[in-house]
Design an enzyme around this catalytic site. Structure first.
Site: not given
Ligand code: SF4
Length: 755
Positions: A95-96, A160, A448, A643, A645
């Site tokens: 997905d990323h 994640d 975010r 984080s 890593r």
């Molecule tokens: S918060 Fe993270 S997992 Fe969710 S859509 Fe955004 S990048 Fe993808």
């Protein structure tokens, strides 16, 4: 899914016994969080860890979920364990890595091309080791997990930070680094510091424009981006029970923005309905049988102050829709105060783009509520003023809302449907803009909104709100518009006002999908070949690290004496390096390039003791490695904070650094070093840091009698021929000393699997 059902039965079989034992041991009623944690203590800790006040505890999670960017190194490491299959059910989600540029179909096809070698690797490694594989376009990890794998009372780790989304279905779901995922897949226990507990009591009921998103936007405003650190947030009360399961998922998802370890809701009728709606009635039936244990005890919720470290109360009936931002998700504005804030702070009032969807907000309920606003724009002849995009969270949702005509509604109002992927949420967005230097505003229903997060442009002011509020703003194109009270001028010149959004929690005709994008692993993966091209610059199979030679380590060169802060980002920088995260040798070219050399106060400039010349840290270390000489890194306080890593621990190991000697370690990094078979030691007396000179040759002695709690000795051979020595501490337990001797934790598992 049968695999899952058996696993869930096993979890539930031991669940009640564990909860009863914990109640007895602690002599008090329990929160839901405690019940789930106690039910997942690993066997070794099960007898001892009931009761708070314990520190780090070993858990046995039920599942692992990985997104495509972080899965690469986790799985490359897992391959080292020599297991034929993963120890717990696990999935990979592509997905990323999909960039949003034109629209779903074109963008997906480009991504499949550009990322082919990564996808081929992930598909083949999943196939071989019994891991469920979700292809590019199948959806975003957290939405897919909620629809397929989350279950009440379960425990999952995911690579994640928004893994807590599954808390919407009553699961303790925690975001971790790849090393932790690798451990759990390899069958090792997983360690977590026993969290603090924050209780959020929800009273009343949502109505009108207010949605679940506004609960977490408000909570973020109260707790700020740091307020949840080290805590699990447990929601309860009649208000909690009135929220849809997907709405609860939104709240838990964005709990990551307050730094919470995770967030959780109890099992209730809404959770049962969602399980049934997503074809998991059998799980709902199992959960019903132990329902009393899948929520906190009545006494706890009646007197929450006695059982939580902090309690917050929110009355949903009085909660206003919120808009949070810009640049931070905890700057919370009730909609009635937002327009004034925009004007007073001189934020750009013109809204350029509205983006809905993402893993946070793309449920059927979200889409239908937003579409009800879009439909009004069409009916009331309003022209959409800003660009508008829709990112569905999964193919299941996309197909269903398409079937039910909602995507068509968005298209009519000028919306563009993007691929079922992270896209603009993670900066994978080729935004069309005429002038990137202009201050500009966007609003999203994501989670975010830090500077540059969406489009890489520091001039973009990103705000966060519910999808329906975002949709209304996109139509108005103006951040000073209040959709609850204000009118807009339509194409006929009339003043029109939006009615309240109307949503449908779950599709009346049921969810549907043609191809969900899931690829089941082979029954027997022993013949499956993992696809990694030897010429790839993005992927590289790992070689097991060498075992300890059985003697003291002598003749080490000082690679760098780092001064001040040395976080995992200083040790292994992100940014452009992330494309090499599946290729240990290539990414090692960023090793410690951010650390400041104590002797010249510059970054990435250290003395090569073989030539006497100064040069970059990685090149200097490669020269030592080529000459067969080990080295040591010296650091300051809290070395390796930041984080988790795994690359920050693997790179020095790969390039031949033998030990890290610091004033103190960040705990997670210290553990990561131990797992990689590296020696991590601390000064017994921090003043000894000053004794280390640039040209020293260094020995570490006492290793032949390496034992828990027993100091080692560092010997410095200065260039002038003098020698100094001092004791150093370590925190290795017996098991971790075995990791060191074997050259890494995975080497031990591989040996066990082979015997
Ligand atoms: S918060 Fe993270 S997992 Fe969710 S859509 Fe955004 S990048 Fe993808």
């Amino acid at each position: 899914m049968a695999f899952d059902l058996d696993m869930i039965k096993k979890v539930y079989d031991r669940y009640s016994t564990r909860v009863e034992a914990a109640r007895k041991a602690t002599g008090k009623p329990l929160t839901l969080t405690e019940k789930i944690l106690y039910a997942h203590l690993s066997e070794g800790d099960a007898q001892t860890a009931f009761g708070r006040g314990v520190d780090y505890v070993d858990f046995a999670p039920d599942r692992v979920a990985m997104q495509d960017a972080t899965a690469q190194m986790a799985l490359l490491q897992f391959m080292q364990a020599g297991r034929p299959q993963v120890a717990v059910p696990s999935t990979v989600h592509c997905d990323h890595l999909i960039q949003a540029k034109i629209g779903a179909v074109e963008d997906l096809s480009t991504a499949v091309d550009v990322n082919r070698e990564v996808y081929d690797f992930l598909a083949s490694v999943s196939d071989k080791y019994g891991i469920g594989f979700w292809k590019a376009g199948a959806g975003i990890i957290h939405q897919v997990v909620l629809e397929n794998y989350a279950f009440p009372g379960g425990m999952m780790i995911g690579t994640d930070s928004h893994t807590p989304n599954a808390g919407g279905l009553g699961m303790i779901a925690i975001g971790v680094g790849g090393a932790d995922a690798c451990d759990v897949m390899a069958g090792l226990p997983w360690e977590l510091k026993f969290p603090k507990l924050i209780g959020v009591k929800l009273t009343g009921k949502l109505s009108g424009w207010t949605s679940a998103k506004d609960v977490i936007l408000r909570v973020a405003g109260i707790l700020t981006v740091k307020g949840g650190t080290g805590a699990i947030v447990e929601y309860f009360g009649e208000g909690a029970r009135s929220l849809s399961a997907t709405g609860k998922g939104t709240i838990c998802n964005m709990g990551a923005e307050i730094g919470a370890t995770t967030s959780i809701f109890g099992y209730d009728e809404k959770a049962a309905a969602y399980l049934k709606g997503t074809k998991r009635a059998d799980i709902a039936e199992l959960a019903d049988a132990i329902a009393e244990h899948l929520t906190g005890d009545d006494e706890v919720y009646a007197n929450p102050e006695q059982y939580f470290d902090q309690v917050i109360e929110i009355n949903l009936s009085e909660l206003e829709p919120h808009v949070n931002g810009p640049f931070t998700p905890d700057l919370a504005w009730p909609i009635s105060k937002f327009a004034t804030a925009v004007k007073e702070n001189n934020w750009p009032t013109k809204l350029e783009v509205g983006l809905i969807g993402s893993c946070t907000n793309s449920s059927y309920e979200d889409i239908t509520r937003s579409a009800s606003i879009a439909k009004q724009a069409i009916d009331k002849k309003l022209k959409t003023q800003a660009e508008f995009t829709i990112t569905p969270g999964s193919e299941l949702v996309r197909y269903t809302v398409d079937r039910d005509g909602y995507l068509d509604t968005f298209a009519q109002m000028g919306g563009v449907v993007l691929a079922n992927a992270c896209g603009p949420c993670i900066g994978q967005w080729a935004r069309h803009t005429d002038d990137p230097t202009r201050k500009n505003s966007i609003i999203t229903s994501f989670n975010r909104n830090f500077a540059k997060r969406q489009d890489g442009n520091p001039n973009t002011h990103a705000f966060v709100a519910s999808p329906e509020i975002v949709t209304a703003f996109a139509i108005a194109g103006d951040l000073t518009f209040n959709p609850l009270t204000d009118t807009l001028t339509n194409e006929a010149g009339e003043q029109v006002k939006f009615d309240e959004p109307q949503g449908i929690e779950m599709p009346v005709k049921g969810y549907a999908v043609e191809d969900a994008g899931y690829q089941a692993p082979a029954e027997d993966g022993s013949k499956v070949e993992v696809i990694v091209s030897p010429t790839s610059s993005r992927l590289q199979l790992l070689e097991p690290f060498k075992a300890w030679e059985g003697t003291d380590i002598t003749g080490l060169k000082l690679l760098i004496k780092a001064k001040g802060k040395c976080t995992t980002d200083h040790i292994s920088m992100a940014g452009p390096w992330l494309k090499f995260r599946g290729h240990l040798d290539n990414i090692s070219n960023n090793m410690l390039i951010g650390a400041i050399n104590y002797f010249n106060l510059t970054a990435d400039n250290v003395k090569n003791e073989l030539t006497g010349e100064y040069g970059p840290v990685p090149a200097t270390q490669r020269a030592y490695k080529a000459a067969g000489i080990g080295s040591i890194v010296v650091g300051d306080e809290n070395y390796g904070e930041g984080s988790s890593r795994e690359h920050a621990a693997m790179e020095p190991r790969h390039l031949g650094v033998r030990a890290i000697l610091v004033k103190s370690f960040a705990r997670i990094h210290e553990t990561n070093l131990k797992k990689q078979g590296m020696l991590g030691i601390t000064f017994a007396d921090n003043n000894d840091y000053d004794k280390i000179q640039e040209d020293d040759t260094i020995d570490i002695t006492g290793l032949t009698t390496f034992a828990p709690g027993k100091q080692l000795t560092v010997v410095l051979h200065h260039k002038d021929g003098s020698t100094e020595s001092f004791p150093v501490n370590h925190t290795y337990n017996a098991q971790q000393i075995e990791w060191f001797k074997a050259g890494g934790a995975l080497n031990i598992i591989r040996k066990q699997m082979a015997s």
